[in-house]
Scaffold this motif. Structure first.
Motif, PDB file in Angstrom:
ATOM      1  N   LEU A 109      -5.549   1.263   4.958  1.00 39.60           N
ATOM      2  CA  LEU A 109      -5.936  -0.089   5.477  1.00 39.60           C
ATOM      3  C   LEU A 109      -7.191  -0.022   6.202  1.00 39.60           C
ATOM      4  CD1 LEU A 109      -2.515  -1.581   5.952  1.00 39.60           C
ATOM      5  CD2 LEU A 109      -4.136  -2.361   4.025  1.00 39.60           C
ATOM      6  N   GLU A 110      -7.150   0.952   7.082  1.00 40.06           N
ATOM      7  CA  GLU A 110      -8.477   1.182   7.974  1.00 40.06           C
ATOM      8  C   GLU A 110      -9.640   1.251   7.140  1.00 40.06           C
ATOM      9  OE1 GLU A 110      -9.022   0.977  11.411  1.00 40.06           O
ATOM     10  OE2 GLU A 110      -6.997   0.906  12.072  1.00 40.06           O
ATOM     11  N   VAL A 111      -9.527   1.859   6.150  1.00 35.94           N
ATOM     12  CA  VAL A 111     -10.736   2.379   5.234  1.00 35.94           C
ATOM     13  C   VAL A 111     -11.448   1.081   4.606  1.00 35.94           C
ATOM     14  CG1 VAL A 111     -11.392   3.350   2.604  1.00 35.94           C
ATOM     15  CG2 VAL A 111      -9.854   4.703   4.371  1.00 35.94           C
ATOM     16  N   VAL A 112     -10.465  -0.072   4.276  1.00 34.73           N
ATOM     17  CA  VAL A 112     -11.018  -1.464   3.587  1.00 34.73           C
ATOM     18  C   VAL A 112     -10.948  -2.397   4.574  1.00 34.73           C
ATOM     19  CG1 VAL A 112      -9.980  -0.678   1.286  1.00 34.73           C
ATOM     20  CG2 VAL A 112      -8.599  -1.924   2.981  1.00 34.73           C
ATOM     21  N   GLU A 113     -10.809  -2.046   6.157  1.00 36.13           N
ATOM     22  CA  GLU A 113     -10.976  -3.015   7.154  1.00 36.13           C
ATOM     23  C   GLU A 113     -10.257  -4.052   7.088  1.00 36.13           C
ATOM     24  OE1 GLU A 113     -14.973  -3.853   6.981  1.00 36.13           O
ATOM     25  OE2 GLU A 113     -15.658  -1.670   7.767  1.00 36.13           O
ATOM     26  N   LEU A 114      -8.623  -3.561   6.620  1.00 34.18           N
ATOM     27  CA  LEU A 114      -7.672  -4.851   6.833  1.00 34.18           C
ATOM     28  C   LEU A 114      -6.421  -4.193   7.365  1.00 34.18           C
ATOM     29  CD1 LEU A 114      -7.844  -6.354   3.035  1.00 34.18           C
ATOM     30  CD2 LEU A 114      -8.488  -7.344   5.346  1.00 34.18           C
TER      31      LEU A 114
ATOM     32  N   ALA B 189      -7.113  -0.090  -1.635  1.00 33.64           N
ATOM     33  CA  ALA B 189      -6.266   0.961  -0.729  1.00 33.64           C
ATOM     34  C   ALA B 189      -5.060   1.414  -0.921  1.00 33.64           C
ATOM     35  CB  ALA B 189      -5.795  -0.243   0.700  1.00 33.64           C
ATOM     36  N   ARG B 190      -4.379   0.470  -1.928  1.00 35.92           N
ATOM     37  CA  ARG B 190      -3.169   1.095  -2.622  1.00 35.92           C
ATOM     38  C   ARG B 190      -3.431   2.335  -3.636  1.00 35.92           C
ATOM     39  NH1 ARG B 190       0.622  -2.822  -6.043  1.00 35.92           N
ATOM     40  NH2 ARG B 190      -1.269  -2.715  -7.520  1.00 35.92           N
ATOM     41  N   ALA B 191      -4.540   2.055  -4.250  1.00 31.62           N
ATOM     42  CA  ALA B 191      -5.118   3.261  -5.133  1.00 31.62           C
ATOM     43  C   ALA B 191      -5.650   4.555  -4.300  1.00 31.62           C
ATOM     44  CB  ALA B 191      -6.587   2.690  -5.998  1.00 31.62           C
TER      45      ALA B 191
ATOM     46  N   VAL C  48       0.789  -1.199  -0.113  1.00 29.65           N
ATOM     47  CA  VAL C  48      -0.034  -0.119  -0.110  1.00 29.65           C
ATOM     48  C   VAL C  48       1.186   1.221   0.063  1.00 29.65           C
ATOM     49  CG1 VAL C  48      -1.832   1.388   1.115  1.00 29.65           C
ATOM     50  CG2 VAL C  48      -1.873  -1.277   1.133  1.00 29.65           C
ATOM     51  N   GLU C  49       2.147   1.239   0.675  1.00 29.00           N
ATOM     52  CA  GLU C  49       2.740   2.327   0.892  1.00 29.00           C
ATOM     53  C   GLU C  49       3.559   2.859  -0.526  1.00 29.00           C
ATOM     54  OE1 GLU C  49       6.035   1.949   3.595  1.00 29.00           O
ATOM     55  OE2 GLU C  49       4.758   1.765   5.263  1.00 29.00           O
ATOM     56  N   PHE C  50       3.695   1.815  -1.496  1.00 23.95           N
ATOM     57  CA  PHE C  50       4.405   1.917  -2.697  1.00 23.95           C
ATOM     58  C   PHE C  50       4.346   3.300  -3.650  1.00 23.95           C
ATOM     59  CE2 PHE C  50       5.552   0.825  -7.258  1.00 23.95           C
ATOM     60  CZ  PHE C  50       6.662   0.631  -6.922  1.00 23.95           C
ATOM     61  N   PRO C  51       2.925   3.473  -3.801  1.00 28.90           N
ATOM     62  CA  PRO C  51       2.878   4.861  -4.435  1.00 28.90           C
ATOM     63  C   PRO C  51       3.294   5.815  -3.776  1.00 28.90           C
ATOM     64  CG  PRO C  51       0.622   3.508  -4.400  1.00 28.90           C
ATOM     65  CD  PRO C  51       1.321   2.937  -3.691  1.00 28.90           C
ATOM     66  N   LEU C  52       3.437   6.114  -2.594  1.00 30.22           N
ATOM     67  CA  LEU C  52       3.919   7.125  -1.613  1.00 30.22           C
ATOM     68  C   LEU C  52       5.354   7.034  -1.936  1.00 30.22           C
ATOM     69  CD1 LEU C  52       1.518   6.946   1.454  1.00 30.22           C
ATOM     70  CD2 LEU C  52       1.256   8.237  -0.524  1.00 30.22           C
ATOM     71  N   LYS C  53       6.031   5.903  -1.848  1.00 30.79           N
ATOM     72  CA  LYS C  53       7.407   5.877  -1.991  1.00 30.79           C
ATOM     73  C   LYS C  53       7.918   6.390  -3.401  1.00 30.79           C
ATOM     74  CE  LYS C  53      11.137   2.643  -1.418  1.00 30.79           C
ATOM     75  NZ  LYS C  53      11.540   1.340  -1.116  1.00 30.79           N
TER      76      LYS C  53
ATOM     77  N   ALA D 196      -0.452   4.532   4.859  1.00 31.90           N
ATOM     78  CA  ALA D 196      -0.967   3.375   4.542  1.00 31.90           C
ATOM     79  C   ALA D 196      -1.759   2.739   5.604  1.00 31.90           C
ATOM     80  CB  ALA D 196       0.344   2.431   4.414  1.00 31.90           C
ATOM     81  N   MET D 197      -1.506   2.720   6.767  1.00 31.11           N
ATOM     82  CA  MET D 197      -2.321   2.192   7.885  1.00 31.11           C
ATOM     83  C   MET D 197      -3.701   2.836   7.700  1.00 31.11           C
ATOM     84  SD  MET D 197      -0.787  -0.316   9.270  1.00 31.11           S
ATOM     85  CE  MET D 197      -1.937  -0.564  10.302  1.00 31.11           C
ATOM     86  N   GLU D 198      -3.652   3.985   7.312  1.00 33.15           N
ATOM     87  CA  GLU D 198      -5.245   4.917   7.319  1.00 33.15           C
ATOM     88  C   GLU D 198      -6.081   4.233   6.356  1.00 33.15           C
ATOM     89  OE1 GLU D 198      -5.590   9.348   6.137  1.00 33.15           O
ATOM     90  OE2 GLU D 198      -5.135   9.206   8.229  1.00 33.15           O
TER      91      GLU D 198
END
Length: 361
Positions: free
Chosen positions: A136-141, A163-165, A114-119, A132-134
């Protein structure tokens, strides 16, 4: 788009977006003499979930690819909030993209995927992890942040891709047949997930599918594509109840088709049954009526309607599917489960004025 209806426990504000509008003007894509997309004009409203619906080869995915920047239009423009981006590279458009194939990195855990696009955008490590954790919270994972993606189910992997998108707060989220590889139960669950996320974050979503039920379930509006052109754009109810063409009427939902001729406001079937045609023009035509609008009555007397014989009755729980055989072919009706019609019964079929549509040809 207001967020006053945000659900309890929703993520912090950094992932929330006021979706941006998208305008397609004279957009075309030609491959030699073949027009994959043929001069479409469409306004996608800020914060709405609009579905591009059509069969394979109808132009919907090519249109999405031109919005994303992966395909260069032959003609026309793409604008976001009035700013032209037709020739802007994909990575500079701030658009999220979710594909049918998730394209996750198997050697990374969930969070680093999930972090990859930000990196790639040079976001500092601590900020990447927080966002990324935020997401993942959105998609409940969030509880699977340290898991390898290979340990997750197909539905979970699709949520990671989502989440990554979302992690870099795109103004527009593009989704290309994202649930095509999932079984029916997972598809339905993910459809509800997308609606929830769309409602909470307010991002504009452009969703491509060939599945009519998926389009009806998800969409604020639907654009029906055929041969590189848009046949009709409207709400699911508009398209289902008031189709603008025979193609829309037959592609979206189940329909009964009766070929015949219009003569002075009367539709005459090939066998001679006479039915109201409203304001339809004289000439060859096709009458379209949905199964739920067909009324089935005992064949008593010689009243208005079409004479038929019950061929099949299928119990569906809340109702029954009745197939009647007429001189013009089979007509399907949805009737109450308590109705006692059986195969071989003689009946008359009809519908309320305005429940059927008549199209030329």
């Amino acid at each position: 788009m207001s967020k006053t209806n945000q659900s309890p426990g929703a993520p912090a504000a950094t992932l929330q977006q006021t979706g941006r509008s998208v305008r397609l003007s004279g957009l075309s894509k030609h491959y030699g003499d073949f027009a994959a997309v043929d001069g479409i004009d469409m306004d996608i409203r800020a914060g709405e979930l609009l579905t591009l619906l059509g069969a394979s080869g109808s132009g919907k995915t090519t249109t999405l690819s031109m919005i994303a920047g992966f395909t260069t239009p032959t003609e026309g423009t793409v604008l976001i909030d009035g700013e032209e981006i037709t020739r802007v590279p994909p990575h500079k458009r701030n658009l999220g993209m979710v594909f049918q194939h998730y394209s996750l990195f198997p050697h990374m855990n969930v969070r680093t995927n999930v972090e990859f696009p930000l990196k790639q955008r040079g976001v500092p490590k601590a900020e990447r992890r927080r966002r990324a954790m935020e997401a993942l919270e959105v998609v409940e994972l969030a509880h699977r942040a340290q898991a390898r993606v290979t340990e997750l189910s197909g539905g979970q992997q699709q949520r990671i891709a989502l989440a990554r998108a979302l992690v870099f707060s795109p103004s527009v989220l593009l989704m290309d047949e994202p649930f095509g590889a999932l079984d029916r139960a997972l598809r339905e669950k993910m459809q509800m997930e997308v609606r929830r996320i769309h409602r909470e974050l307010g991002v504009t979503v452009v969703f491509v599918t060939h599945d009519q039920q998926e389009a009806l379930t998800l969409s604020d509006r639907i654009a029906v594509f055929e041969r590189g052109r848009i046949e009709q754009v409207g709400t699911p109810e508009d398209l289902y109840e008031r189709p603008a063409s025979l193609h829309v009427a037959t592609f979206l939902g189940e329909s009964n088709l009766l070929p015949g001729t219009v003569d002075g406001g009367v539709f005459v079937t090939r066998s001679g049954s006479r039915l109201s045609a409203g304001s339809a023009e004289n000439g060859p035509a096709t009458l379209v009526v949905r199964p739920e609008h067909v009324r089935v009555q005992p064949a008593t007397g010689t009243g208005a309607g079409i004479a038929a014989t019950v061929g099949e009755v299928v119990y569906l729980g809340a109702d029954k599917r009745l197939v009647a055989v007429t001189a013009d072919g089979e007509i399907t009706a949805r009737i109450a489960a308590a109705e006692g019609y059986r195969p071989g019964d003689d009946v008359r079929l009809g519908w309320e004025p305005g429940a059927a549509a008549v199209f030329p040809g």
